[in-house]
Write a protein that holds these residues in place. Structure first.
Motif, PDB file in Angstrom:
ATOM      1  N   ASP A   6       0.874  -1.177   0.000  1.00  0.00           N
ATOM      2  CA  ASP A   6       0.000   0.000   0.000  1.00  0.00           C
ATOM      3  C   ASP A   6       0.913   1.229   0.000  1.00  0.00           C
ATOM      4  O   ASP A   6       1.432   1.624   1.039  1.00  0.00           O
ATOM      5  CB  ASP A   6      -0.905  -0.010   1.226  1.00  0.00           C
ATOM      6  CG  ASP A   6      -1.964   1.088   1.187  1.00  0.00           C
ATOM      7  OD1 ASP A   6      -1.848   1.993   0.337  1.00  0.00           O
ATOM      8  OD2 ASP A   6      -2.900   1.037   2.021  1.00  0.00           O
ATOM      9  N   ARG A  60       1.391   5.266  -1.514  1.00  0.00           N
ATOM     10  CA  ARG A  60       0.713   6.409  -2.103  1.00  0.00           C
ATOM     11  C   ARG A  60       1.730   7.363  -2.720  1.00  0.00           C
ATOM     12  O   ARG A  60       2.696   7.757  -2.075  1.00  0.00           O
ATOM     13  CB  ARG A  60      -0.114   7.151  -1.049  1.00  0.00           C
ATOM     14  CG  ARG A  60      -0.962   8.287  -1.628  1.00  0.00           C
ATOM     15  CD  ARG A  60      -1.887   8.899  -0.600  1.00  0.00           C
ATOM     16  NE  ARG A  60      -1.165   9.633   0.431  1.00  0.00           N
ATOM     17  CZ  ARG A  60      -1.012   9.238   1.684  1.00  0.00           C
ATOM     18  NH1 ARG A  60      -1.514   8.061   2.076  1.00  0.00           N
ATOM     19  NH2 ARG A  60      -0.357   9.981   2.557  1.00  0.00           N
ATOM     20  N   THR A  76      -2.476   5.483  -5.724  1.00  0.00           N
ATOM     21  CA  THR A  76      -2.142   4.474  -4.728  1.00  0.00           C
ATOM     22  C   THR A  76      -1.890   3.136  -5.409  1.00  0.00           C
ATOM     23  O   THR A  76      -2.706   2.689  -6.227  1.00  0.00           O
ATOM     24  CB  THR A  76      -3.270   4.325  -3.688  1.00  0.00           C
ATOM     25  OG1 THR A  76      -3.489   5.587  -3.057  1.00  0.00           O
ATOM     26  CG2 THR A  76      -2.887   3.311  -2.622  1.00  0.00           C
ATOM     27  N   LYS A 103      -1.548  -0.786  -4.759  1.00  0.00           N
ATOM     28  CA  LYS A 103      -1.878  -1.807  -3.769  1.00  0.00           C
ATOM     29  C   LYS A 103      -1.707  -3.199  -4.365  1.00  0.00           C
ATOM     30  O   LYS A 103      -1.852  -3.399  -5.569  1.00  0.00           O
ATOM     31  CB  LYS A 103      -3.316  -1.642  -3.263  1.00  0.00           C
ATOM     32  CG  LYS A 103      -3.532  -0.427  -2.378  1.00  0.00           C
ATOM     33  CD  LYS A 103      -4.905  -0.467  -1.715  1.00  0.00           C
ATOM     34  CE  LYS A 103      -5.072   0.697  -0.746  1.00  0.00           C
ATOM     35  NZ  LYS A 103      -6.363   0.635  -0.019  1.00  0.00           N
TER      36      LYS A 103
END
Length: 277
Positions: A211, A213, A223, A225
């Motif tokens: 995760d 950003r 972002t 992920k």
């Protein structure tokens, strides 16, 4: 027989994605509202790392009692797999989704198939990689190496994430096996306003899933992920930064082998989602 497609263009609203199957099935362009996010050039964009990620020490790995030598394309190591240097074939393509594949071949010593898919919306891009074997089980890795532009025309990108640990990097650029507290990296500009390269070429562990950003102030927040727990951050170049979700650490064919078996393929997915600022 599947034909070779030079470029595949996917669209969703004002978001445009271009995939180049001939040049390693890499994303050659991602434009959001007309703004390009990826560094341009045949070596850049975003390429798949498969069937291994990052550096494999001295190009050597074992599968049981068998020792295999990969080409040393980043001496003294082998780096980033063979998929980025391969022509992929189309499996399907629609307006906002596509999939491509290639069959593993020499110098990789095992038979199998790699598939990569792309699903685009106006707010996200989902990428998936799968590796299956045609016979013998073998260790493998998969992941992505995007080159995000450091600057979209205003301020430099800011990277924010909260890893549980950092893999200590040895003098040979490989993890030593020791886990350390994450180190900071430069996110500054020079007095002339030019980007200043940072200090990361490192692997981090995020056991709850990757995760990370990226924020381009007044432009975009994106972002990255993945359910997998490994991510490499690279920011040593002035032009771009890399956030690389992957199924294992660098040299993982030797230190954290993950077997592809006839009943268990290797699968990894990452989603990039964005908000315009």
């Amino acid at each position: 027989m599947s034909r070779v497609v030079k470029n595949a263009r996917l669209t969703a609203g004002d978001v445009e994605l271009t995939v180049d199957p001939v040049n390693g099935c890499r994303i050659s362009s991602l434009r959001i509202g007309g703004t390009e996010l990826l560094r341009q050039g045949e070596r850049y964009g975003c390429f798949p790392m498969v069937p291994w990620c990052g550096r494999t020490e001295n190009g050597l790995f074992r599968n049981g009692g068998e020792l295999h030598q990969m080409p040393l394309n980043s001496p003294p190591h082998a780096i980033h797999g063979t998929g980025r240097d391969t022509t992929w074939k189309p499996a399907r393509q629609g307006e906002a989704e596509a999939a491509f594949f290639y069959d593993l071949a020499d110098p990789w010593p095992y038979e199998g198939r790699v598939t990569q898919s792309f699903e685009l919306t106006e707010e996200s891009l989902t990428l998936s990689l799968g590796i299956e074997t045609y016979g013998d089980s073998f260790p493998a890795q998969a992941g992505w190496h995007p080159w995000f532009l450091r600057n979209l025309g205003a301020q430099d990108v800011r990277i924010a994430f909260d890893p549980a640990w950092q893999e200590e990097r040895g003098d040979n650029h490989l993890p030593t096996g020791r886990r350390i507290d994450p180190s900071p990296s430069s996110q500054l500009l020079s007095s002339e306003g030019d980007p200043v390269p940072g200090t990361w070429d490192d692997c981090f562990g995020m056991p709850e899933g990757v995760d990370v950003r990226l924020t381009w102030p007044e432009q975009l927040e994106l972002t990255v992920k993945s359910r997998d727990e490994w991510v490499v951050i690279y920011d040593e170049q002035a032009e771009a930064v890399c956030v690389e979700p992957q199924s294992g650490p660098p040299n993982g064919l030797n230190t954290a082998p993950r077997l592809v078996t006839p009943i268990e393929p290797l699968e990894i997915t990452t989603t990039w989602s964005w908000v315009r600022l």
